[in-house]
Design an enzyme around this catalytic site. Sequence first.
Site, PDB file in Angstrom:
ATOM      1  N   LYS A  72     -92.158  25.115 -68.457  1.00  0.00           N
ATOM      2  CA  LYS A  72     -92.372  23.746 -67.953  1.00  0.00           C
ATOM      3  C   LYS A  72     -93.700  23.599 -67.219  1.00  0.00           C
ATOM      4  O   LYS A  72     -94.311  24.587 -66.807  1.00  0.00           O
ATOM      5  CB  LYS A  72     -91.175  23.310 -67.110  1.00  0.00           C
ATOM      6  CG  LYS A  72     -89.996  22.977 -68.024  1.00  0.00           C
ATOM      7  CD  LYS A  72     -88.832  22.334 -67.345  1.00  0.00           C
ATOM      8  CE  LYS A  72     -87.775  21.990 -68.401  1.00  0.00           C
ATOM      9  NZ  LYS A  72     -86.449  21.816 -67.837  1.00  0.00           N
ATOM     10  N   ARG A  85     -81.798  28.801 -68.814  1.00  0.00           N
ATOM     11  CA  ARG A  85     -81.978  28.188 -70.144  1.00  0.00           C
ATOM     12  C   ARG A  85     -83.425  28.423 -70.559  1.00  0.00           C
ATOM     13  O   ARG A  85     -84.332  27.858 -69.943  1.00  0.00           O
ATOM     14  CB  ARG A  85     -81.649  26.689 -69.999  1.00  0.00           C
ATOM     15  CG  ARG A  85     -81.795  25.885 -71.269  1.00  0.00           C
ATOM     16  CD  ARG A  85     -81.623  24.401 -70.972  1.00  0.00           C
ATOM     17  NE  ARG A  85     -81.764  23.611 -72.179  1.00  0.00           N
ATOM     18  CZ  ARG A  85     -82.929  23.222 -72.683  1.00  0.00           C
ATOM     19  NH1 ARG A  85     -84.067  23.529 -72.086  1.00  0.00           N
ATOM     20  NH2 ARG A  85     -82.954  22.497 -73.792  1.00  0.00           N
TER      21      ARG A  85
HETATM   22  N1  HH2 Z   1     -84.584  20.941 -69.881  1.00  0.00           N
HETATM   23  C1  HH2 Z   1     -84.853  20.364 -71.074  1.00  0.00           C
HETATM   24  C2  HH2 Z   1     -83.812  19.908 -71.901  1.00  0.00           C
HETATM   25  N2  HH2 Z   1     -82.518  20.068 -71.526  1.00  0.00           N
HETATM   26  N3  HH2 Z   1     -80.922  20.828 -69.977  1.00  0.00           N
HETATM   27  C3  HH2 Z   1     -80.623  21.399 -68.802  1.00  0.00           C
HETATM   28  N4  HH2 Z   1     -79.329  21.554 -68.420  1.00  0.00           N
HETATM   29  N5  HH2 Z   1     -81.597  21.837 -67.942  1.00  0.00           N
HETATM   30  C4  HH2 Z   1     -82.925  21.709 -68.257  1.00  0.00           C
HETATM   31  O1  HH2 Z   1     -83.786  22.099 -67.424  1.00  0.00           O
HETATM   32  C5  HH2 Z   1     -83.283  21.105 -69.493  1.00  0.00           C
HETATM   33  C6  HH2 Z   1     -82.230  20.664 -70.349  1.00  0.00           C
HETATM   34  C7  HH2 Z   1     -86.273  20.182 -71.501  1.00  0.00           C
HETATM   35  O2  HH2 Z   1     -86.760  21.312 -72.163  1.00  0.00           O
HETATM   36  P1  HH2 Z   1     -86.881  21.498 -73.750  1.00  0.00           P
HETATM   37  O3  HH2 Z   1     -85.545  21.437 -74.395  1.00  0.00           O
HETATM   38  O4  HH2 Z   1     -87.629  22.736 -74.021  1.00  0.00           O
HETATM   39  O5  HH2 Z   1     -87.803  20.315 -74.230  1.00  0.00           O
HETATM   40  P2  HH2 Z   1     -87.507  18.915 -74.924  1.00  0.00           P
HETATM   41  O6  HH2 Z   1     -86.653  18.105 -74.022  1.00  0.00           O
HETATM   42  O7  HH2 Z   1     -88.883  18.315 -75.113  1.00  0.00           O
HETATM   43  O8  HH2 Z   1     -86.812  19.173 -76.235  1.00  0.00           O
END
Ligand code: HH2
Length: 292
Positions: free
Chosen positions: A230, A264
Site C-alpha cells: 500500500k 492479507r
Molecule cells: N485492502 C484491499 C482490498 N480488500 N480487505 C480487507 N479486509 N483489508 C484490506 O486492507 C483490504 C481489503 C485493497 O487491496 P488490493 O486488493 O490489493 O487492491 P484493489 O482493491 O485495488 O483490488
Amino acid sequence: MYDAAPEPARAWRLRGRQLPLDRPLVAGILNVTPDSFSDGGRFFEPGSAIARAWEMVAEGAHLLDVGAESTRPGAEPLGAETEWNRLRPVLEGLQDLPVPISVDTTKLQVAERALEAGASAINDVSGLRGDPRLAELAARNGAGLVVMHMRGTPRTMQDDTHYDDIVGEVRSFLERARRTALEAGCAPGQVAVDPGLGFGKSARGNLELLARLDEIASLGAPVWVGPSRKSFIGHVLDAGPDDRLAGTIAACLAAIRRGAHVVRVHDVRPVREALELTRAIDRAPATAEAGR
Ligand code: HH2
C-alpha cells in the site's frame, strides 16, 4: 482507556472449520480484476487466477481472499452481475482447494452466490455499511465475516483523511459493526475486524493504526490487517508498488507483534517465511529452557 479486555480470540470460525489463532495466518490476495492497484489484469483471466490460487497454497497461504471489484482510491463501483461473472468461474474452479476462501465483496447477491459456490467467509470492506444483511447471511451459513473500517467509499475515501483520534474512531466503528453482526446472529468467533489500512487514511494515520493495533486487538475479535504494497509504505520508502515487499514484511511483523492474527498479502511465500522465522526466534528461549 477502554473497558477491561475480553477473552482473546482463540480461533476464527468459518463454516464448520476453525482456524486456530495461536500462530499468524496468511491470507493470499487473489484479485480477479483488470484494475487493482498493484496486480490489476494479471489474474483477470479465470485460468491464470486458478493457477495463482494453487500457487499461493503451495507457498503456504492459510486462506485466500478472492475479490472481483477493485477498491483502490477513486475506483468506480461495479454492478453485482459483472462482479459475479468475474468470480463465478474462479470459485467454481477452486472447489478442491484445501484452504478456505473468503470473498471480498460488499454486495449481498454476490456474497450469497459465493457462499453457494463454496466460499467460507465474507470480507466486507464497508464494515456492514453497504448492506447490513451480510451479517444475517454469515450467521445463517456459519460463515466467517470480516468487518473493515473505511471512511466513505473508494471513490471518495481519500478526500478527507483527517481524524482527531484515528485509533479511537476506527475502534468504535469496528466495535459497533461487530455488535451489529452479533445481534444478527453471528457467533463472536465468526466476526473478525480490520482497521482498513489505506481506506480513507493518510500515510501517518496508517502508521499510527499499525503502531497502536493492540488497542484494536483489545476488542477480543480475530484481527485482520492488509498493509500489502500500500501507498503508505511507498510514502515512507519512496518506492513504487512493485518495490514494497520489504516494507510489506516489516508492516506484517509489526502488526502481528501488536496482536493481529491474519495478514492479507500478495506475496505469500516471503511473508510466511518472515513470520515463521520471527515465531521461531520468539519461541527459542522457551525451547532452550525445555531442552536443558
Ligand atoms: N485492502 C484491499 C482490498 N480488500 N480487505 C480487507 N479486509 N483489508 C484490506 O486492507 C483490504 C481489503 C485493497 O487491496 P488490493 O486488493 O490489493 O487492491 P484493489 O482493491 O485495488 O483490488
